[in-house]
Scaffold this motif. Structure first.
Motif, PDB file in Angstrom:
ATOM      1  N   THR A 643      34.789  41.022  35.016  1.00  0.00           N
ATOM      2  CA  THR A 643      35.597  39.910  35.498  1.00  0.00           C
ATOM      3  C   THR A 643      35.629  39.904  37.023  1.00  0.00           C
ATOM      4  O   THR A 643      35.404  40.930  37.687  1.00  0.00           O
ATOM      5  CB  THR A 643      37.029  40.012  34.951  1.00  0.00           C
ATOM      6  OG1 THR A 643      37.575  41.287  35.322  1.00  0.00           O
ATOM      7  CG2 THR A 643      37.031  39.912  33.423  1.00  0.00           C
ATOM      8  N   TRP A 644      35.960  38.735  37.569  1.00  0.00           N
ATOM      9  CA  TRP A 644      35.978  38.599  39.028  1.00  0.00           C
ATOM     10  C   TRP A 644      37.053  39.456  39.658  1.00  0.00           C
ATOM     11  O   TRP A 644      36.854  40.051  40.730  1.00  0.00           O
ATOM     12  CB  TRP A 644      36.174  37.136  39.414  1.00  0.00           C
ATOM     13  CG  TRP A 644      37.522  36.574  39.030  1.00  0.00           C
ATOM     14  CD1 TRP A 644      37.860  35.934  37.884  1.00  0.00           C
ATOM     15  CD2 TRP A 644      38.715  36.643  39.822  1.00  0.00           C
ATOM     16  NE1 TRP A 644      39.187  35.583  37.886  1.00  0.00           N
ATOM     17  CE2 TRP A 644      39.740  36.003  39.076  1.00  0.00           C
ATOM     18  CE3 TRP A 644      39.025  37.173  41.077  1.00  0.00           C
ATOM     19  CZ2 TRP A 644      41.046  35.893  39.540  1.00  0.00           C
ATOM     20  CZ3 TRP A 644      40.327  37.054  41.551  1.00  0.00           C
ATOM     21  CH2 TRP A 644      41.322  36.413  40.790  1.00  0.00           C
ATOM     22  N   TRP A 645      38.232  39.522  38.979  1.00  0.00           N
ATOM     23  CA  TRP A 645      39.306  40.311  39.573  1.00  0.00           C
ATOM     24  C   TRP A 645      38.979  41.797  39.569  1.00  0.00           C
ATOM     25  O   TRP A 645      39.344  42.531  40.502  1.00  0.00           O
ATOM     26  CB  TRP A 645      40.626  40.045  38.844  1.00  0.00           C
ATOM     27  CG  TRP A 645      40.614  40.367  37.368  1.00  0.00           C
ATOM     28  CD1 TRP A 645      40.386  39.507  36.347  1.00  0.00           C
ATOM     29  CD2 TRP A 645      40.841  41.651  36.773  1.00  0.00           C
ATOM     30  NE1 TRP A 645      40.441  40.157  35.135  1.00  0.00           N
ATOM     31  CE2 TRP A 645      40.725  41.483  35.366  1.00  0.00           C
ATOM     32  CE3 TRP A 645      41.139  42.914  37.272  1.00  0.00           C
ATOM     33  CZ2 TRP A 645      40.885  42.527  34.479  1.00  0.00           C
ATOM     34  CZ3 TRP A 645      41.312  43.979  36.391  1.00  0.00           C
ATOM     35  CH2 TRP A 645      41.174  43.770  35.007  1.00  0.00           C
ATOM     36  N   CYS A 647      35.906  43.021  39.733  1.00  0.00           N
ATOM     37  CA  CYS A 647      34.901  43.208  40.792  1.00  0.00           C
ATOM     38  C   CYS A 647      35.567  43.204  42.160  1.00  0.00           C
ATOM     39  O   CYS A 647      35.224  44.017  43.041  1.00  0.00           O
ATOM     40  CB  CYS A 647      33.847  42.111  40.707  1.00  0.00           C
ATOM     41  SG  CYS A 647      32.853  42.170  39.190  1.00  0.00           S
ATOM     42  N   LEU A 648      36.541  42.275  42.356  1.00  0.00           N
ATOM     43  CA  LEU A 648      37.244  42.230  43.630  1.00  0.00           C
ATOM     44  C   LEU A 648      38.032  43.510  43.870  1.00  0.00           C
ATOM     45  O   LEU A 648      37.986  44.094  44.970  1.00  0.00           O
ATOM     46  CB  LEU A 648      38.172  41.015  43.652  1.00  0.00           C
ATOM     47  CG  LEU A 648      39.006  40.818  44.929  1.00  0.00           C
ATOM     48  CD1 LEU A 648      38.090  40.662  46.132  1.00  0.00           C
ATOM     49  CD2 LEU A 648      39.928  39.627  44.770  1.00  0.00           C
TER      50      LEU A 648
END
Length: 889
Positions: A643-645, A647-648
Motif C-alpha cells: 500500500t502507498w501508506w 511505502c511512505l
C-alpha cells in the motif's frame, strides 16, 4: 413481444417484460390443456385446447366453437394460409374464412385415422395435413392421401430450399423434395424414431426434437463415399486423370463412378496391396504397391520395377513425371529415377536430404523439389544442390509441395505449418496466423485460385488473396473456411504422407482420403457465417468461482486467477477461434488455437496489485475481421506492504535510519578527529613543556656561560654542570612523555615533592626564588595526573620568570573542601589579560595550560595587569587524584 406457452392442465401462460400471467377459467378458458397457440397476420391470438377453440379479445378468451353451426373441437393444430383463412385441426378439420364463415372438411379414411395432428401450407399453396393415419394434402378442391406414409404425422416443416420435412410417430423422418418422397434412413442419425417437432433457424440449421433427444442438422458441401471392404488401412491415396477416372488406393484399388466406390482389379496385380496410382502423359498407368515395387501398365505391356534392380525400395510413396518424360518415384528409403537412359537410384550418399521421401514437385524452372522426413532437397542441373530453402527447412517433415499459379512455392510440413518461398523470402504460416492445424498433409490450388489444405482431422480452404498477403499475424489472421463432415463421418481422420493425398477433378470438385472413405467437396459453401457471440463467465480465484457483483476486487492473497469464456452459438464451433489479452499486463494478444471447450480459459498467476482489464474476442475463421468482444475490469488488492501508506512509512523510517546512521558516522568521524586533534595538542603541549622548555633552560645556561668572564672558571663549570643536568632532565621528561603515551600502567607521584623539584629547577636555571606554600603534608596522585599538573605549574612559573621579569614566584597548594587548588603568583611586570588566551605566533603556553586543565576536568583562571604581576589559579577535584588523566569521572 409476449411469449405464450400452453401447458398440460395449467392453462395459458404469458411472459412479458419480466411479468407472468396465467389465463384460466376466470379469463374464459374452459379447459387447461392447451395444445396449440397461434398468432395470425391480424395479430389475433388463437388458442386450441382439448375442449374447444378460443380467440383472445382484450384480456378475455372467447369460445369460437360450441355454437349451433360448429360443435366443440379438440384442437391440436392451428395455422393460416396465404388467403388469410385460419385452419384448425384436431377431432375434425375446419377453415375459418376472413368473413367469419366456417367450412368443415371430411378427410378420407376411417374416423379414428382422421384426427388431425399438424397442418401446414407450403409455398406452392398446397395445404398438408398430418393425421393419425398418415399424410394428406388439399389440391383441386379435395384431399389426397400420400400412400407411402402410414404412421401418425406429428410435425411438418418446409425448409428454405423447398423441402417438406415430415416427422412421424415411430416411423422416423421423411422428406419430400421436387416430388420425390424418401425416408431419412441413415443408421443412428435419429435419437428416436418418434419425431415430435421440426424447426429451421435463421442460420439454415434444422432442429429435430424426438422422443429421446434433440438433433441438429447442418448443411455441409462434404460428401463421404465409403469404400467397400476396405477396413481401416494405415494408408489411403486418391488420384484421377483427364479421362474422368478417380482411383482410391487403400490396400485394394477402387474406382468411383456416380458417387459409388467399386473395386478395380488388374489381372497382373492380383493380391498385390496398392498404395497409389498415377497416369503418365503417354497414357501409361503407374501403380505403386506396399512392398511389391512399381508397375507400369499399358494396353499391351506390364513392366515391373523392383528393388534393388531399379528402385531404392519396394514401398512406393509417390510418382511424379517431369517435363522430359522422366518418372520420379518416391519410396520409403530413397528416390528412384526412370528415364530413357534407364533407372537410377538416389540416396543420401548422392545428396538427398533424408532417405524417407514424402512428396515430389517439378517447378516451372524444371528444378525438382523432394520433400522428406528430415528436410527438402533440390535437384537441378543433374544433381542435388543447396539453397536458402533447403537450409531453412533441413529439420522439417515436408509432406506436401505446391507451386501456385503465381509461381510461389509452398511447403506443407507435418508439425510446423506452411512455408512460403516468394521473391527470395521464406515466410511461415501456423495456427497463430489462422491455419486450422500446424500439420499440413496436402496443399492444392484450384482454377479459381482457392487454396485447399488438409490436416489430421480438418479440410479447409482460403482465398488466394489471403495467402498472397504480405505477412499475416495473430492480430490479422488468415480467412479460412473449415468444412464440417457429414453425419457418421464427423470423427473422420484424413491421410497424408503418401501422394497423392488430395485430388482436384476437372469439374473443380475436390477429393480427399479419410478413414471413413473418400471426402468429396461438391461446391464451396459461400454463405456468410454469423459472428460467434463471446461470453465471459465468472472468474475463478484459486479454484473457487466468484460471481461478480458490481466492481470486481480480487483479494491480495489470490495466487491463481482464471477467466473462463465461450462462444454462444447454436452452430458448429469448429471454425470459432478466440484471442485474449490482460491489459496492464500483456501487450499482445494470446491466440487460442484449440477448439476444445475445456481449453477456453485464460489463467494468470501472481498478478501484482493494480487495475486490470481482461478482454476476449471471438471470431470465425471464415471472416476473422468480424469479431465479438467481452471484457471484465477488476482490481487486484495489494498486501499491506504494497500500500502507498506502507511505502511512505517505510520510506520515512528508512530515511530516519539513514539519517541516524549518517549522524552516527559523522559523530564517529568527529570523535576520531577530536581524538587525533587532542593527541596532536597533547604532543604539542608535551614538546612545549618538556623539550622546548628544557632547551630554553639549557639555552639560558649556555648564554650565562658565554657572558661569564674568562677568569671565572668555577662559575662556568657550575653553569655547564647545570646545563648538562638540564639536558639530562629534558631527555628524561621526553622519555617519560613517550612512555605515558605507550603504556597503560603507571605509578603514583607525590605532588608536593614534585612541586619542590620544579621550584628547585627554576631557581637553578634562572636564579629566581620559587617558594612553595601548602597546608598538606602529602598529596599522592597518579603519574599522568601529576604530569599534567606539574607541566601547567612549570609553564606558569617559566612564564613569570621569562616574561614577567620577576625575582620571586610563589606556588600555593591548598585543599579546599575536597578540591586541590594551586595558585602561581609573581610580582612581575604583568600584562593586559584582555587578549584572550594570549597566544602569539609561536607562543602557546597559556593555551596549553588551559587545554591541560580541560583535559583534567578542572579550572584555570589567569589574572594580570601591567605593573601588577600575574596570578595563575588552577583547581582540580581531589578525587581526580585516584583516576587517570583524561578518563571520564
Amino acid at each position: 413481444g409476449s411469449l405464450w406457452a400452453g401447458t398440460e392442465g395449467g392453462g395459458l401462460l404469458r411472459l412479458k417484460d419480466g411479468h407472468s400471467k396465467i389465463y384460466s377459467a376466470r379469463e374464459g378458458l374452459s379447459d387447461g390443456f392447451v395444445r396449440s397457440v397461434f398468432e395470425d397476420d391480424r395479430s389475433r391470438l388463437w388458442v386450441g385446447t382439448d375442449d374447444g377453440l378460443f380467440v383472445l379479445e382484450g384480456e378475455h378468451l372467447r369460445h369460437v366453437d360450441g355454437v349451433p353451426s360448429l360443435a366443440r373441437i379438440a384442437v391440436h393444430s392451428i395455422t393460416e394460409d396465404s388467403e388469410q383463412r385460419i385452419w384448425v385441426g384436431g377431432s375434425t378439420l375446419i377453415a375459418i374464412n376472413s368473413d367469419g364463415s366456417i367450412r368443415e372438411f371430411t378427410l378420407p379414411g376411417a374416423y379414428s385415422q382422421n384426427r388431425v395432428k399438424r397442418i401446414l401450407q407450403t409455398s406452392d399453396g398446397t395445404v398438408w395435413v398430418g393425421t393419425v393415419g398418415g399424410l394428406q394434402y388439399f389440391k383441386d378442391g379435395q384431399f389426397h392421401t400420400v400412400d407411402q406414409i402410414h404412421a401418425t404425422v406429428r410435425s411438418l416443416l418446409q425448409t428454405a430450399d423447398g423441402t417438406l420435412w415430415i416427422g412421424t410417430i415411430g416411423d422416423g423422418l421423411w422428406t419430400l423434395h421436387n416430388g420425390a418422397l424418401s425416408q431419412l434412413s441413415i443408421p443412428g442419425l435419429l435419437p428416436s424414431e418418434t419425431v415430435l417437432s421440426i424447426f429451421q433457424d435463421n442460420q439454415q440449421q434444422i432442429w429435430i426434437g424426438t422422443q429421446a433427444g434433440l438433433l441438429r442438422l447442418n448443411k455441409t458441401p462434404v460428401e463421404v463415399i465409403p469404400l467397400p471392404e476396405s477396413g481401416d488401412p494405415d494408408f489411403e491415396t486418391i488420384s484421377g486423370d483427364d479421362r474422368g477416372n478417380i482411383w482410391v488406393a487403400a490396400q485394394r484399388l477402387y474406382g468411383i463412378h456416380n458417387g459409388v466406390a467399386a473395386p478395380v482389379t488388374y489381372r497382373q496385380l492380383a493380391n498385390v496391396p496398392v498404395r497409389n496410382v498415377y497416369r503418365a502423359r503417354d497414357g501409361a498407368l503407374w501403380i505403386g504397391t506396399d512392398g511389391s515395387g512399381a508397375y507400369r501398365l499399358t494396353e499391351k505391356t506390364v513392366t515391373h520395377y523392383t528393388a534393388p534392380a531399379q528402385l531404392t525400395n519396394n514401398f512406393i510413396r509417390g510418382f511424379m513425371e517431369s517435363r522430359d518424360g522422366t518418372m520420379w518415384i518416391a519410396t520409403d528409403e530413397g528416390l528412384s529415377r526412370i528415364g530413357p537412359d534407364g533407372a537410377r537410384k538416389l540416396t543420401e550418399a548422392d545428396g538427398l536430404a533424408f532417405f524417407s521421401t514424402r512428396s515430389l514437385l517439378e517447378a516451372r524452372d524444371r528444378s525438382l523439389w523432394v520433400g522428406t522426413d528430415h528436410g527438402v532437397s533440390l535437384w537441378k542441373n543433374g544433381g542435388f544442390q543447396q539453397s536458402e530453402v533447403t537450409r531453412a527447412l533441413r529439420e522439417e517433415k515436408v509432406w506436401s509441395i505446391l507451386e501456385d499459379r503465381q509461381g510461389t512455392l509452398w511447403f506443407g510440413t507435418r508439425d510446423h505449418g506452411l512455408y512460403r518461398w516468394r521473391n527470395g523470402r521464406l515466410d511461415q504460416f501456423t495456427s497463430l496466423e489462422g491455419l486450422p492445424s500446424n500439420s499440413v498433409y496436402q496443399i492444392l490450388q484450384d482454377r479459381t485460385g482457392t487454396f485447399w489444405l488438409t490436416g489430421p482431422n480438418t479440410i479447409a480452404s482460403t482465398p488466394e488473396a489471403e495467402m498472397e498477403q504480405t505477412a499475416p499475424s495473430p492480430d490479422r489472421p488468415l480467412s479460412v473456411k473449415v468444412y464440417s463432415m457429414p453425419f457418421g463421418a464427423d470423427d473422420a481422420q484424413l491421410y497424408g504422407g503418401r501422394q497423392p493425398s488430395g485430388y482436384l477433378a476437372p469439374d473443380d470438385s475436390v477429393w480427399f482420403p479419410t478413414n471413413h472413405g473418400v471426402a468429396h467437396i461438391l461446391h464451396a459453401d459461400d454463405h456468410q457465417e454469423p459472428i460467434p457471440r463471446v461470453s465471459l463467465e465468472s472468474p475463478i480465484e484459486d479454484g473457487r468461482t466468484v460471481v461478480p457483483t458490481g466492481r470486481v476486487v480480487v483479494p491480495a492473497h489470490v495466487v491463481r486467477l482464471s477467466f473462463p469464456f465461450t462462444a454462444v452459438s447454436l452452430r458448429s464451433q469448429d471454425g470459432v477461434r478466440f484471442r485474449y489479452k490482460l491489459e496492464n499486463f500483456e501487450r499482445t494478444w494470446n491466440v487460442l488455437t484449440s477448439t476444445s471447450a475445456a481449453g477456453r480459459v485464460a489463467t494468470y498467476t501472481n498478478l501484482r496489485a493494480g487495475h486490470y482489464r481482461f478482454r476476449v474476442q471471438a471470431y470465425n475463421t471464415v471472416d476473422p475481421a468480424r469479431i465479438s468482444e467481452a471484457e471484465l475490469s477488476f482490481t487486484k488488492s495489494p498486501f499491506f506492504y504494497e500500500t502507498w501508506w506502507f511505502c511512505l512509512l517505510s520510506g520515512l523510517i528508512l530515511s530516519v535510519i539513514a539519517w541516524s546512521v549518517y549522524q552516527l558516522r559523522v559523530r564517529q568521524i568527529r570523535t576520531r578527529f577530536e581524538a587525533v586533534l587532542a593527541e596532536r595538542s597533547r604532543l604539542a603541549r608535551e614538546m612545549h613543556d618538556t623539550v622546548i622548555q628544557g632547551c630554553t633552560g639549557i639555552s639560558a645556561l649556555l648564554e650565562a656561560v658565554a657572558s661569564t668572564p674568562v677568569d671565572h672558571e668555577s662559575a662556568k663549570r657550575d653553569l655547564l654542570d647545570y646545563a648538562r643536568a638540564q639536558a639530562r632532565t629534558t631527555i628524561q621528561e621526553a622519555r617519560e612523555a613517550i612512555w605515558n603515551m605507550r603504556h597503560e600502567g603507571e605509578r603514583d607521584i607525590e605532588l608536593v615533592e614534585a612541586l619542590n623539584g620544579v621550584a628547585a629547577q627554576t631557581t637553578r636555571e634562572f636564579g629566581t626564588t620559587v617558594d612553595i606554600e601548602h597546608n598538606l603534608s602529602r598529596v599522592p596522585v597518579a603519574a599522568s595526573l601529576a604530569h599534567e599538573i606539574l607541566m601547567t605549574v612549570r609553564e606558569a612559573v617559566y612564564n613569570s620568570v621569562q616574561h614577567g621579569q620577576t625575582q620571586s614566584v610563589t606556588i600555593n597548594l591548598q585543599d579546599n573542601n575536597g578540591n586541590l587548588s594551586i595558585a602561581v603568583v609573581d610580582a612581575g611586570c604583568g600584562f593586559s589579560a584582555n587578549g584572550g588566551d594570549g597566544a602569539l605566533e609561536g607562543h602557546y603556553g597559556i593555551v596549553g595550560m588551559r587545554e591541560r586543565m580541560q583535559r583534567l576536568g578542572g579550572r584555570l583562571e589567569l589574572t594580570s595587569a601591567p605593573g601588577l604581576g600575574t596570578t595563575v589559579w588552577l583547581q582540580v577535584q581531589r578525587r581526580e587524584a585516584g583516576t587517570r588523566a583524561g578518563e571520564p569521572r
